[in-house]
Scaffold this active site. Sequence first.
Site, PDB file in Angstrom:
ATOM      1  N   GLY A  79       0.850  -1.193   0.000  1.00 25.39           N
ATOM      2  CA  GLY A  79       0.000   0.000   0.000  1.00 25.39           C
ATOM      3  C   GLY A  79       0.882   1.237   0.000  1.00 25.39           C
ATOM      4  N   GLY A 113       3.947   1.028   2.532  1.00 28.14           N
ATOM      5  CA  GLY A 113       4.832  -0.070   2.137  1.00 28.14           C
ATOM      6  C   GLY A 113       5.619   0.262   0.878  1.00 28.14           C
ATOM      7  N   ASN A 173      -0.781   2.909  12.545  1.00 26.19           N
ATOM      8  CA  ASN A 173      -1.323   3.906  13.474  1.00 26.19           C
ATOM      9  C   ASN A 173      -2.095   3.162  14.554  1.00 26.19           C
ATOM     10  OD1 ASN A 173      -0.399   6.264  12.380  1.00 26.19           O
ATOM     11  ND2 ASN A 173      -2.281   6.735  11.255  1.00 26.19           N
ATOM     12  N   ALA A 186       1.648   9.587   2.491  1.00 23.78           N
ATOM     13  CA  ALA A 186       1.798   8.831   1.246  1.00 23.78           C
ATOM     14  C   ALA A 186       0.428   8.465   0.705  1.00 23.78           C
ATOM     15  CB  ALA A 186       2.580   7.549   1.507  1.00 23.78           C
ATOM     16  N   LYS A 219       0.765   9.839  19.068  1.00 22.38           N
ATOM     17  CA  LYS A 219       0.128   9.862  17.734  1.00 22.38           C
ATOM     18  C   LYS A 219      -1.321   9.389  17.820  1.00 22.38           C
ATOM     19  CE  LYS A 219       0.300   9.631  13.018  1.00 22.38           C
ATOM     20  NZ  LYS A 219       0.827   9.036  11.830  1.00 22.38           N
ATOM     21  N   ASN A 224      -4.568  11.497  16.786  1.00 23.54           N
ATOM     22  CA  ASN A 224      -5.533  10.921  15.832  1.00 23.54           C
ATOM     23  C   ASN A 224      -6.939  10.922  16.428  1.00 23.54           C
ATOM     24  OD1 ASN A 224      -3.273   8.396  14.431  1.00 23.54           O
ATOM     25  ND2 ASN A 224      -3.679  10.472  13.761  1.00 23.54           N
ATOM     26  N   ASN A 246      -8.761  18.697   7.711  1.00 20.09           N
ATOM     27  CA  ASN A 246      -8.260  18.890   9.077  1.00 20.09           C
ATOM     28  C   ASN A 246      -8.307  20.363   9.516  1.00 20.09           C
ATOM     29  OD1 ASN A 246      -7.765  16.200   8.849  1.00 20.09           O
ATOM     30  ND2 ASN A 246      -5.533  16.325   8.887  1.00 20.09           N
ATOM     31  N   SER A 253      -6.933  10.237   7.510  1.00 20.69           N
ATOM     32  CA  SER A 253      -7.029   8.894   6.927  1.00 20.69           C
ATOM     33  C   SER A 253      -8.422   8.303   7.159  1.00 20.69           C
ATOM     34  CB  SER A 253      -5.947   7.990   7.517  1.00 20.69           C
ATOM     35  OG  SER A 253      -5.975   8.025   8.923  1.00 20.69           O
ATOM     36  N   GLU A 281      -9.675   2.464  10.823  1.00 23.90           N
ATOM     37  CA  GLU A 281      -8.862   1.962  11.946  1.00 23.90           C
ATOM     38  C   GLU A 281      -9.444   2.451  13.283  1.00 23.90           C
ATOM     39  OE1 GLU A 281      -5.061   3.394  10.257  1.00 23.90           O
ATOM     40  OE2 GLU A 281      -4.419   1.296  10.276  1.00 23.90           O
TER      41      GLU A 281
HETATM   42  N1  LIG Z   1      -0.724   6.631   4.111  1.00 26.91           N
HETATM   43  C1  LIG Z   1      -0.256   7.484   4.988  1.00 26.91           C
HETATM   44  O1  LIG Z   1       0.012   8.663   4.658  1.00 26.91           O
HETATM   45  C2  LIG Z   1       0.027   7.074   6.406  1.00 26.91           C
HETATM   46  C3  LIG Z   1      -0.375   5.836   6.892  1.00 26.91           C
HETATM   47  N2  LIG Z   1      -0.069   5.495   8.198  1.00 26.91           N
HETATM   48  C4  LIG Z   1      -0.447   4.186   8.730  1.00 26.91           C
HETATM   49  O2  LIG Z   1       0.293   3.185   8.051  1.00 26.91           O
HETATM   50  C5  LIG Z   1      -0.485   1.981   7.948  1.00 26.91           C
HETATM   51  C6  LIG Z   1      -0.580   1.573   6.478  1.00 26.91           C
HETATM   52  O3  LIG Z   1      -1.306   2.591   5.801  1.00 26.91           O
HETATM   53  P1  LIG Z   1      -1.389   2.706   4.215  1.00 26.91           P
HETATM   54  O4  LIG Z   1      -0.141   2.238   3.599  1.00 26.91           O
HETATM   55  O5  LIG Z   1      -1.877   4.071   3.925  1.00 26.91           O
HETATM   56  O6  LIG Z   1      -2.551   1.640   3.899  1.00 26.91           O
HETATM   57  P2  LIG Z   1      -2.961   1.019   2.496  1.00 26.91           P
HETATM   58  O7  LIG Z   1      -4.381   0.619   2.616  1.00 26.91           O
HETATM   59  O8  LIG Z   1      -2.537   1.926   1.384  1.00 26.91           O
HETATM   60  O9  LIG Z   1      -2.052  -0.273   2.391  1.00 26.91           O
HETATM   61  C7  LIG Z   1      -2.260  -1.438   3.113  1.00 26.91           C
HETATM   62  C8  LIG Z   1      -1.794  -2.570   2.229  1.00 26.91           C
HETATM   63  O10 LIG Z   1      -1.770  -3.776   2.990  1.00 26.91           O
HETATM   64  C9  LIG Z   1      -2.116  -4.806   2.111  1.00 26.91           C
HETATM   65  N3  LIG Z   1      -2.460  -6.025   2.846  1.00 26.91           N
HETATM   66  C10 LIG Z   1      -3.560  -6.268   3.590  1.00 26.91           C
HETATM   67  N4  LIG Z   1      -3.509  -7.523   4.091  1.00 26.91           N
HETATM   68  C11 LIG Z   1      -2.352  -8.077   3.646  1.00 26.91           C
HETATM   69  C12 LIG Z   1      -1.743  -9.345   3.785  1.00 26.91           C
HETATM   70  N5  LIG Z   1      -2.342 -10.311   4.509  1.00 26.91           N
HETATM   71  N6  LIG Z   1      -0.538  -9.575   3.190  1.00 26.91           N
HETATM   72  C13 LIG Z   1       0.049  -8.610   2.452  1.00 26.91           C
HETATM   73  N7  LIG Z   1      -0.495  -7.384   2.267  1.00 26.91           N
HETATM   74  C14 LIG Z   1      -1.676  -7.124   2.856  1.00 26.91           C
HETATM   75  C15 LIG Z   1      -3.254  -4.231   1.281  1.00 26.91           C
HETATM   76  O11 LIG Z   1      -3.389  -5.013   0.101  1.00 26.91           O
HETATM   77  P3  LIG Z   1      -4.654  -4.833  -0.883  1.00 26.91           P
HETATM   78  O12 LIG Z   1      -4.590  -3.444  -1.420  1.00 26.91           O
HETATM   79  O13 LIG Z   1      -4.384  -5.871  -1.926  1.00 26.91           O
HETATM   80  O14 LIG Z   1      -5.871  -5.096  -0.031  1.00 26.91           O
HETATM   81  C16 LIG Z   1      -2.721  -2.836   1.018  1.00 26.91           C
HETATM   82  O15 LIG Z   1      -1.948  -2.781  -0.157  1.00 26.91           O
HETATM   83  C17 LIG Z   1      -1.846   2.303   8.572  1.00 26.91           C
HETATM   84  O16 LIG Z   1      -1.881   1.882   9.909  1.00 26.91           O
HETATM   85  C18 LIG Z   1      -1.915   3.843   8.497  1.00 26.91           C
HETATM   86  O17 LIG Z   1      -2.741   4.397   9.498  1.00 26.91           O
HETATM   87  C19 LIG Z   1       0.627   6.330   9.025  1.00 26.91           C
HETATM   88  C20 LIG Z   1       1.028   7.552   8.578  1.00 26.91           C
HETATM   89  C21 LIG Z   1       0.753   8.044   7.259  1.00 26.91           C
HETATM   90  C1  LIG Z   2      -2.817  13.734   9.596  1.00 29.03           C
HETATM   91  C2  LIG Z   2      -3.157  12.998  10.854  1.00 29.03           C
HETATM   92  C3  LIG Z   2      -2.124  13.354  11.875  1.00 29.03           C
HETATM   93  C4  LIG Z   2      -4.487  13.447  11.386  1.00 29.03           C
HETATM   94  O1  LIG Z   2      -4.774  12.908  12.646  1.00 29.03           O
HETATM   95  C5  LIG Z   2      -3.124  11.496  10.633  1.00 29.03           C
HETATM   96  O2  LIG Z   2      -2.224  10.841  11.093  1.00 29.03           O
HETATM   97  C6  LIG Z   2      -4.176  10.764   9.895  1.00 29.03           C
HETATM   98  O3  LIG Z   2      -4.851  11.343   9.065  1.00 29.03           O
HETATM   99  O4  LIG Z   2      -4.317   9.566  10.175  1.00 29.03           O
END
Ligand SMILES: NC(=O)C1=CN([C@@H]2O[C@H](COP(=O)(O)OP(=O)(O)OC[C@H]3O[C@@H](n4cnc5c(N)ncnc54)[C@H](OP(=O)(O)O)[C@@H]3O)[C@@H](O)[C@H]2O)C=CC1
Ligand SMILES: CC(C)(CO)C(=O)C(=O)O
Length: 280
Positions: A9, A12, A99, A121, A171, A175, A189, A238, A250
């Site tokens: 995602g 990642g 998160n 991202a 954090k 959130n 926000n 998010s 979440e």
């Molecule tokens: N995006 C951001 O800006 C930020 C995100 N975060 C935190 O980071 C974490 C990830 O967020 P984010 O990357 O945005 O989420 P996404 O939804 O973009 O990505 C999650 C990924 O995990 C994959 N997945 C789910 N189950 C499995 C599995 N069993 N094996 C392998 N892959 C799997 C999904 O696949 P599929 O798409 O195929 O279902 C998806 O590609 C969250 O907790 C979020 O709150 C924190 C700060 C900033």
């Molecule tokens: C930008 C911010 C800090 C807002 O709580 C965040 O982490 C989110 O959207 O999940």
Amino acid sequence: MTYTIIGGGAVGLVLASYLATQGSVTIVVKRQQQAQLLQQHGITCHSEWGQSIAHVHATTTIPNDPAQHIFICTKAYALQTITEQLAHIEAATITACQNGLAHLALLEHPSSCAAVVEFGAYKESDTIVHHTGVGRVVIGALSGGQVPFIASTQQLPIIYDESIQDVMWRKALLNCCINPLTAIMQVKNGELITNPSLWQIVMRMHAELEEALPKQMKNVPLKAVYELCEKTAQNRSSMHVDIAHGRQTEIEEIVGAVLAFTAHPLPTLRVLYDQIIAKR
Ligand SMILES: NC(=O)C1=CN([C@@H]2O[C@H](COP(=O)(O)OP(=O)(O)OC[C@H]3O[C@@H](n4cnc5c(N)ncnc54)[C@H](OP(=O)(O)O)[C@@H]3O)[C@@H](O)[C@H]2O)C=CC1
Ligand SMILES: CC(C)(CO)C(=O)C(=O)O
């Protein structure tokens, strides 16, 4: 260094594309089709520094390698399934990048770590990601074991913090003050501080959290909530984005974990929690 990223995602893909400059990277994804596309095209990452293409090994199976440093980059609600898959996997360290607070209880590996992601991202497609808003990644061991080494760069500043649980709490509490309200109201926000009625709700929720969790809230003054809303004024939280797309949120791992931690009623936060749950 050998890095394994679980989850293709937004987080990642960004992490994998930077780590590919520092070692050998395997990305473990859920869908065979994404694995094939990543194998063929690599990861294209757009950021304020331009565009980069990282070549990584992509698969749907978690490798078993005692030298690997695993980063779990799925949403928090997928963590239970992943930790079950990891039960028989050898690794030097396992770092959860979610998160919320749910992973505190889930990761039992002696070298389990947590990372708090402060960059932004979003994923455009299975192979294209945008690294928006530069921010740190704060990493720390959950049980006093070793931590994965990542070289800190201007694009991806890495901080090691022995008090990672405090960082996670901070954090999660920020959130709590921002995400459910923006999701229910479907506002960016910044509107929480420009709309006096919404700011009243934030202030009430913050005061209730301070009463219930004085120790954890020491790191989260109202000013910090205000400043985060100001800094991310043009962003949608998010949870707001997840609700807008009809996706699972979440809420349990962020708000549910905070509500479950204290016997205090936290009425304002609970109403918002109930409203988000009701949208399922
Ligand atoms: N995006 C951001 O800006 C930020 C995100 N975060 C935190 O980071 C974490 C990830 O967020 P984010 O990357 O945005 O989420 P996404 O939804 O973009 O990505 C999650 C990924 O995990 C994959 N997945 C789910 N189950 C499995 C599995 N069993 N094996 C392998 N892959 C799997 C999904 O696949 P599929 O798409 O195929 O279902 C998806 O590609 C969250 O907790 C979020 O709150 C924190 C700060 C900033
Ligand atoms: C930008 C911010 C800090 C807002 O709580 C965040 O982490 C989110 O959207 O999940």
